[in-house]
Design an enzyme around this catalytic site. Structure first.
Site, PDB file in Angstrom:
ATOM      1  N   GLU A 302      35.360  11.050  68.443  1.00  0.00           N
ATOM      2  CA  GLU A 302      36.329  11.014  69.549  1.00  0.00           C
ATOM      3  C   GLU A 302      37.733  11.422  69.108  1.00  0.00           C
ATOM      4  OE1 GLU A 302      32.991   8.337  70.641  1.00  0.00           O
ATOM      5  OE2 GLU A 302      34.263   8.509  68.868  1.00  0.00           O
ATOM      6  N   ASP A 344      51.917  48.047  64.835  1.00  0.00           N
ATOM      7  CA  ASP A 344      52.786  49.116  65.295  1.00  0.00           C
ATOM      8  C   ASP A 344      53.634  49.563  64.104  1.00  0.00           C
ATOM      9  OD1 ASP A 344      53.976  50.832  67.088  1.00  0.00           O
ATOM     10  OD2 ASP A 344      55.460  49.373  67.765  1.00  0.00           O
ATOM     11  N   ASP A 663      55.553  45.521  70.495  1.00  0.00           N
ATOM     12  CA  ASP A 663      56.815  45.072  71.078  1.00  0.00           C
ATOM     13  C   ASP A 663      57.049  45.616  72.475  1.00  0.00           C
ATOM     14  OD1 ASP A 663      57.209  47.687  70.423  1.00  0.00           O
ATOM     15  OD2 ASP A 663      58.941  47.371  69.131  1.00  0.00           O
ATOM     16  N   ASP A 667      52.087  47.703  74.867  1.00  0.00           N
ATOM     17  CA  ASP A 667      51.246  46.955  73.933  1.00  0.00           C
ATOM     18  C   ASP A 667      50.578  45.736  74.564  1.00  0.00           C
ATOM     19  OD1 ASP A 667      51.936  48.616  71.738  1.00  0.00           O
ATOM     20  OD2 ASP A 667      53.818  47.546  71.499  1.00  0.00           O
ATOM     21  N   ASN A 729      30.496   9.393  60.302  1.00  0.00           N
ATOM     22  CA  ASN A 729      29.793   9.217  61.586  1.00  0.00           C
ATOM     23  C   ASN A 729      28.282   9.175  61.380  1.00  0.00           C
ATOM     24  OD1 ASN A 729      32.328   9.373  62.687  1.00  0.00           O
ATOM     25  ND2 ASN A 729      31.735  10.784  64.318  1.00  0.00           N
ATOM     26  N   THR A 761      40.430   4.500  61.931  1.00  0.00           N
ATOM     27  CA  THR A 761      39.994   4.551  60.536  1.00  0.00           C
ATOM     28  C   THR A 761      39.732   5.976  60.086  1.00  0.00           C
ATOM     29  OG1 THR A 761      38.924   2.429  60.935  1.00  0.00           O
ATOM     30  CG2 THR A 761      38.382   3.550  58.886  1.00  0.00           C
ATOM     31  N   ASP A 762      39.134   6.783  60.993  1.00  0.00           N
ATOM     32  CA  ASP A 762      38.926   8.194  60.666  1.00  0.00           C
ATOM     33  C   ASP A 762      40.171   9.016  60.940  1.00  0.00           C
ATOM     34  OD1 ASP A 762      36.380   7.527  60.029  1.00  0.00           O
ATOM     35  OD2 ASP A 762      35.426   8.451  61.767  1.00  0.00           O
TER      36      ASP A 762
END
Length: 933
Positions: A302, A344, A663, A667, A729, A761-762
């Site tokens: 999670e 470019d 630029d 492009d 896990n 904890t993770d």
């Protein structure tokens, strides 16, 4: 359609004479269109504006977040958990906690995706709001939206062109088209030019295009295309047709979710079926269902989306310090997977500043060093620095350079800048390098008249009063009152010369000398240099206005000056670093082939003899032919926006991860199509910035390489904490699955405790691992295969191996603790064994985090303070875990029980075995590697 309406079919307007174009569009150069014609054509063609296609709605983006397979499984778990809790009369805190995580992850995904694309809005801003046109025989000012094909539009210096058009008349017209074509220099336009149909966009000198800017002159223009039919409209169409694609990281996370959910469902089925078979009935089904819910929550990391998001955000902060601004978070990791950089030329690989490279006189060819407009550099002969004052013809040539010049060179904000034409700026810088200052010489030789440059004459002359200065070649008897300095096309200037200056004397120009000058001019042009010729002429009287043709004869030849938009000093090293890192650099430019080839060879992008593909060649290629050749071509010149898009698409079909720089407006489609679109922060248009994933704050190619290094570090760290999180896990899942199978009562870990482990904890140590310093060889290896699985290069086997070790250690502890807490005479809660399992898993992760910093080096070999965040995270997480055990309100909420000092010591002891195992693995891998070596 009315019978007298102009055709709807595509017309190659640059191939038509002006009168023929007027005939096709049924317009008149003197009176323009009538009011009735304008009304009819507005109804037929619509307003002259860009049309935006509908994108995804806010609701659709939010809904898409809930299609993630891991979130779907968690939602299912929350529903079942709520039903079980409500049936037993308990408050559904597990379900609420799981739902909160689902909603937070969905919001996180929504925020990343919901940035509205503003590229089209930026395109629209290029259209000029008002425009002067001829209608009903009168000059009127109308809204640019009301322009229609057939309108006659009037242009002058300083205005933006409001629609595409065919020139009817043009006087000294120069148009800045760099945003559309990539050309650094303004294009000089001619109404009379005849062109072939396949002429590239940048060479269509009888047309003007919407969104470009008139910098000099004036013109009368027949409007040929409006709205989405203009070249700007074609770019808008391409921009909107480019579909968003998943980044390599997003693809790998999707694959990870599928594997985890699939594996979890299989394991859940095995546990339920195994439990039913063991009891022989469904009496324990609800208990098995609780076990299954805990397993489902355990298998889903999670905290991973949040950790990845924070990791990418930290990466963006580090990149900003290296002059790279990340607009879209996934781009950070994608940079680490880049295999090809399409760059470019102008302003990215080069300085976007014209710099004189060579000066050629009758006797000598001087090389000139220096960067940009800084007036610092050497004049060199045969690689030896020389003093320009010693060469008299060079001194006169430099005076011509600075006086026959309308630009100014100034020092502003810690840099030298040019006001005026870049070519003239380069000439001022050249003079300043030799100590020839424009202000000083303008006082000695004040300008009193001039014959201005025009595209027809291709030359410019200034007449200066010579009361305080006489050329060294003049005799006392020469009646010199004025000096005329002339510059322009070398061939045309040379035609008008009868003598040449050699040292302090004049010599008649013979045919052999003329041939030598023209040969030198061709050699310089063949190296991609822009070459100008210089001459002068003493005058006894001030020429009359309009007498340029007669006056500009009998000139004295001075020499040639060759200049180039020079490569950035750091670009060559950056290209070499790319090669060392296995990244191929491709130059794609709107500039001419010779110039592109020269710069590419100087930077090491291409070798002498390498093929340069032009836009015309690309037009003749099929998509398959381009795909077959795209891996062999490193330089493309005179390309259009469609070509850039096709090149990027061809590379991607070959499996390359492509970064594209740009630029200009032209492009934008290719920037959006590329895996990483990189816009220029200084010279870039708003359109290119909005279409990009990353903006170079210093417009420097070397910054891309620095950002790529950062991207590789980020991806390495993401893999590191995925190993860290998923290893544990798997241990959790196996531990939970084992409990009912070995006959222990109840589930060892509740969904809420598992969420705590997965998020805190993770999560905290994982965040600390995300800022682990880069490996020393990160840019000395090829990029990893962009198609590789997230489990590639040993990650999958490591997770399974470590997960099994986690499970074995925890199951051993669990079996002992269950017996210990259920033994006669144990005076506390028999469920204390669950808290011991919970604590051991959490503490074992701390040892895992410390050991996983390096795959091969032992922890004692690493500097513990090179990542102080990890030490802090491990300490903080351990304290938080102890609070859960010993603070009563937290005990009640998380369902824990206080442990005795002996029980806590046993938990620490079992946890330390995890750290010991990983360190022993490293020693084994070293021994194995030494045996192979």
């Amino acid at each position: 359609m009315a019978s007298d309406s102009p055709p709807d079919s595509v017309v190659a307007w640059h191939t038509l004479e002006a009168e023929k174009a007027l005939e096709v569009l049924q317009s008149d150069r003197e009176s323009g269109l009538t009011t009735q014609q304008v009304t009819e054509r507005l109804a037929q063609y619509g307003p002259n504006e860009l049309v935006e296609s509908a994108g995804r709605s806010t609701l659709a983006i939010l809904w898409d977040q809930f299609k993630n397979i891991m979130l779907l499984m968690l939602m299912g778990v929350a529903v079942v958990s709520a039903i079980l809790d409500l049936r037993s009369g308990s408050f559904p805190k597990d379900a609420i906690a799981i739902t909160s995580i689902v909603v937070l992850n969905a919001i996180l995904g929504y925020v990343q995706e919901s940035r509205a694309e503003k590229a089209l809005a930026a395109l629209k801003s290029l259209a000029s709001p008002r425009v002067r046109a001829i209608r009903d025989g009168k000059i009127v000012e109308v809204s640019s939206k009301e322009l229609v094909p057939g309108d006659v539009m009037l242009l002058e210096a300083g205005v933006q062109v409001s629609a595409d058009g065919r020139l009817i008349e043009a006087s000294n017209l120069q148009v800045r088209e760099s945003a559309l074509t990539g050309e650094a220099q303004p294009a000089t336009k001619h109404a009379e030019t005849h062109l072939q149909e396949e002429t590239p966009l940048g060479d269509r000198l009888n047309l003007v295009f919407q969104g470009t800017e008139v910098v000099q002159g004036r013109a009368t223009v027949l409007v040929t295309n409006t709205g989405m039919k203009t070249e700007l409209g074609h770019i808008a169409t391409m921009l909107q047709s480019v579909e968003a694609q998943e980044t390599p990281l997003q693809e790998r996370m999707t694959q990870l979710g599928n594997v985890l959910v699939g594996g979890s469902l299989v394991l859940v089925a095995l546990v339920v079926i195994g439990g039913v078979i063991r009891t022989g009935n469904f009496s324990t089904f609800e208990e098995l269902l609780e076990v299954s819910l805990s397993m489902a929550v355990a298998v889903v990391p999670e905290g991973l989306p949040a950790v990845i998001t924070v990791t990418l955000a930290l990466g963006t902060q580090r990149m900003v310090r290296r002059q790279a601004l990340i607009r879209k978070l996934p781009a950070v990791e994608t940079l680490g997977s880049v295999t090809t950089i399409c760059s470019d030329k102008t302003g990215t690989l080069t300085q976007n500043k014209m710099v004189v490279q060579l000066v050629d006189t009758e006797r000598h060819t001087f090389r000139v060093s220096g960067n940009g407009y800084d007036p610092v550099g050497e004049f060199q002969l045969e690689q030896q620095a020389v003093s320009p004052e010693q060469y008299l013809e060079l001194q006169t040539l430099l005076i011509a350079c600075i006086l026959c010049n309308d630009a100014t060179l100034q020092y502003e904000k810690d840099q030298w800048v040019i006001f005026g034409d870049p070519t003239e700026g380069a000439l001022l810088t050249l003079g300043a390098k030799a100590g020839v200052d424009k202000a000083t010489w303008a006082r000695k030789l004040p300008r009193v008249s001039e014959f201005p440059f025009s595209s027809e004459r291709k030359r410019m002359s200034v007449i200066c009063e010579a009361s305080d200065y006489r050329p060294i070649t003049a005799t006392a008897a020469d009646p010199i009152q004025y000096l005329m300095f002339t510059k322009g096309s070398p061939e045309l200037i040379l035609e008008r010369c009868t003598h040449m200056q050699v040292g302090d004397r004049l010599e008649p120009l013979n045919a052999e000398q003329r041939a030598e000058v023209l040969d030198q001019n061709n050699q310089m042009a063949g190296r991609g240099l822009r070459v100008l010729g210089f001459a002068y002429k003493p005058l006894a009287t001030l020429p009359a206005e309009g007498s340029d043709e007669a006056t500009e004869k009998g000139l004295i030849w001075l020499g040639l000056v060759g200049m180039l938009d020079a490569p950035r000093p750091e670009a060559k090293e950056a290209v070499a670093r790319c090669r060392a890192a296995g990244i191929r650099v491709v130059m794609i430019t709107g500039d001419h082939q010779l110039t592109a080839q020269t710069i590419a060879q100087e930077l090491g992008i291409a070798q002498p003899g390498d093929r340069v593909v032009s836009g015309q060649e690309l037009d003749r290629m099929s998509l398959q032919e381009l795909e077959d050749q795209v891996d062999q071509v490193s330089v493309y010149a005179r390309v259009s926006p469609e070509h850039k898009l096709q090149i990027v698409q061809a590379l991607k079909r070959r499996g390359r991860v492509v970064a594209m720089t740009g630029d200009g407006v032209n492009d934008a489609p290719a920037l959006k199509q590329a895996d990483i679109g990189i816009a220029m922060g200084i010279t870039g248009t708003d359109v290119s910035k909005e279409a990009s994933d990353m903006v170079l704050l210093d417009d420097n190619f070397a910054t891309i390489v620095a950002a790529t290094e950062e991207g590789r570090t980020v991806y390495t760290n993401i893999r590191r904490f995925i190993k860290y999180i998923l290893g544990s896990n798997i241990g959790e899942v196996l531990t939970i699955a084992a409990a009912p199978l070995i006959g222990l009562g109840g589930v060892p870990l509740s969904p809420l405790q598992i969420l705590w482990m997965n998020l805190v904890t993770d999560g905290l140590p994982a965040l600390a691992l995300a800022v682990e310093p880069p490996e020393p060889n990160v840019m000395n290896r090829p990029p990893h295969d962009p198609q590789e699985s997230i489990f590639a290069r040993g990650l999958g086997s490591y997770m399974i191996r470590v997960g099994i070790v986690f499970a074995v250690l925890t199951i051993a502890l669990m079996t002992w603790a269950y017996g210990y807490t259920h033994a006669p005479g144990y005076d506390r809660s028999p469920d204390t064994w669950k808290t011991m399992v919970f604590t051991t898993l959490c503490l074992a992760q701390m040892g895992h985090a410390i050991a996983i910093r390096s795959n091969v080096r032992l922890t004692i070999e690493l500097n513990p303070f090179s990542n102080p965040y990890l030490l802090g995270a491990v300490t903080l997480t351990t304290i938080l875990q102890l609070l859960l055990i010993y603070v009563p309100p937290l005990q009640n909420f998380f369902g824990t029980h206080p442990l005795s000092s002996l029980e806590l010591a046993i938990c620490f002891g079992f946890s330390a075995l995890m750290f010991t195992w990983i360190e022993l693995e490293k020693l084994f891998l070293r021994w194995q590697s030494a045996r192979r070596g």
